[in-house]
Write a protein that holds these residues in place. Structure first.
Motif, mmCIF file in Angstrom:
data_model
loop_
_atom_site.group_PDB
_atom_site.id
_atom_site.type_symbol
_atom_site.label_atom_id
_atom_site.label_comp_id
_atom_site.label_asym_id
_atom_site.label_seq_id
_atom_site.Cartn_x
_atom_site.Cartn_y
_atom_site.Cartn_z
ATOM 1 N N GLU A 41 0.839 -1.195 0.000
ATOM 2 C CA GLU A 41 0.000 0.000 0.000
ATOM 3 C C GLU A 41 0.878 1.250 0.000
ATOM 4 N N THR A 43 1.209 4.846 1.175
ATOM 5 C CA THR A 43 0.590 5.651 2.226
ATOM 6 C C THR A 43 0.998 7.116 2.179
ATOM 7 N N SER A 47 6.258 6.809 1.232
ATOM 8 C CA SER A 47 6.069 5.806 2.283
ATOM 9 C C SER A 47 5.105 4.714 1.813
ATOM 10 N N TYR A 48 5.378 3.512 2.315
ATOM 11 C CA TYR A 48 4.626 2.328 1.902
ATOM 12 C C TYR A 48 4.401 1.438 3.112
ATOM 13 N N VAL A 49 3.401 0.564 3.013
ATOM 14 C CA VAL A 49 3.177 -0.457 4.027
ATOM 15 C C VAL A 49 2.984 -1.784 3.309
ATOM 16 N N THR A 51 1.719 -5.449 3.883
ATOM 17 C CA THR A 51 0.875 -6.198 4.809
ATOM 18 C C THR A 51 0.817 -7.640 4.336
ATOM 19 N N GLN A 111 11.110 0.895 8.437
ATOM 20 C CA GLN A 111 10.979 1.676 9.666
ATOM 21 C C GLN A 111 10.518 0.843 10.847
ATOM 22 N N ARG A 114 4.900 -4.659 12.783
ATOM 23 C CA ARG A 114 4.000 -5.014 13.889
ATOM 24 C C ARG A 114 3.048 -6.108 13.420
ATOM 25 N N HIS A 121 2.389 -6.064 9.451
ATOM 26 C CA HIS A 121 2.502 -4.775 8.768
ATOM 27 C C HIS A 121 3.961 -4.315 8.859
ATOM 28 N N ALA A 123 6.393 -1.156 7.757
ATOM 29 C CA ALA A 123 6.421 0.223 7.265
ATOM 30 C C ALA A 123 7.750 0.481 6.558
ATOM 31 N N LYS A 125 9.955 3.485 4.099
ATOM 32 C CA LYS A 125 10.015 4.903 3.717
ATOM 33 C C LYS A 125 11.261 5.140 2.881
#
Length: 154
Positions: A41, A43, A47-49, A51, A111, A114, A121, A123, A125
């Motif tokens: 994703e 964001t 930045s991206y996530v 999952t 980054q 969790r 997830h 994170a 960047k």
């Protein structure tokens, strides 16, 4: 023919042979891996996530490692209970070990990670160093040259 020849596209490019290898590797990797499913994703601008569905795995069963430009996520399920204690009519939740690799773009930094409700997830960047960011160069003009003075004899 299993490989795609990129040489006509790369005739005027220097140093993009890695790109061709990445495309070949991605094609083969996509065919080989389908577990566990994941989303990527966007964001923000940089930045991206990532999952990943990891139902049944505890945080201590999952390992997230970044080495050079590769993010590797691997999972090894805890010791299952003996089959004599449990009987399934249908078993659809996969608890098998896995390993997924993602090639990270330049300056992409992990980054944090969790685990929440069976979803991992991660994170990411993009952090481009100041020295590599584009900068505007001021153009200076030369001062107008003084005209030579010609003296005339009187």
């Amino acid at each position: 023919m299993n490989a795609i020849d990129f040489s006509p596209l790369l005739r005027t490019a220097i140093g993009f042979d890695r790109f061709a290898r990445l495309l070949d590797g991605a094609r083969m990797q996509a065919d080989a891996q389908a577990y566990p499913p994941y989303n990527i994703e966007v964001t923000g601008d940089d930045s991206y996530v990532l999952t990943m569905a990891v139902a049944g795995f505890a945080p201590e069963d999952i390992e997230v490692v970044v080495r050079e430009d590769t993010l590797t996520i691997s999972g090894k399920a805890s010791q299952p209970q003996p089959e004599t204690e449990r009987r399934f009519l249908h078993r659809g939740i996969a608890g098998r070990a896995f390993e997924r690799r993602f090639v990270l773009a330049d300056h992409l930094v992990v980054q944090g990670a969790r685990l929440e409700n069976g979803l991992l997830h991660i994170a990411l960047k993009r952090e481009v160093p100041e020295a590599l960011k584009p900068r505007r160069i001021a153009i200076q003009t030369a001062a107008p040259a003084a005209r030579p003075v010609i003296e005339q004899a009187a």
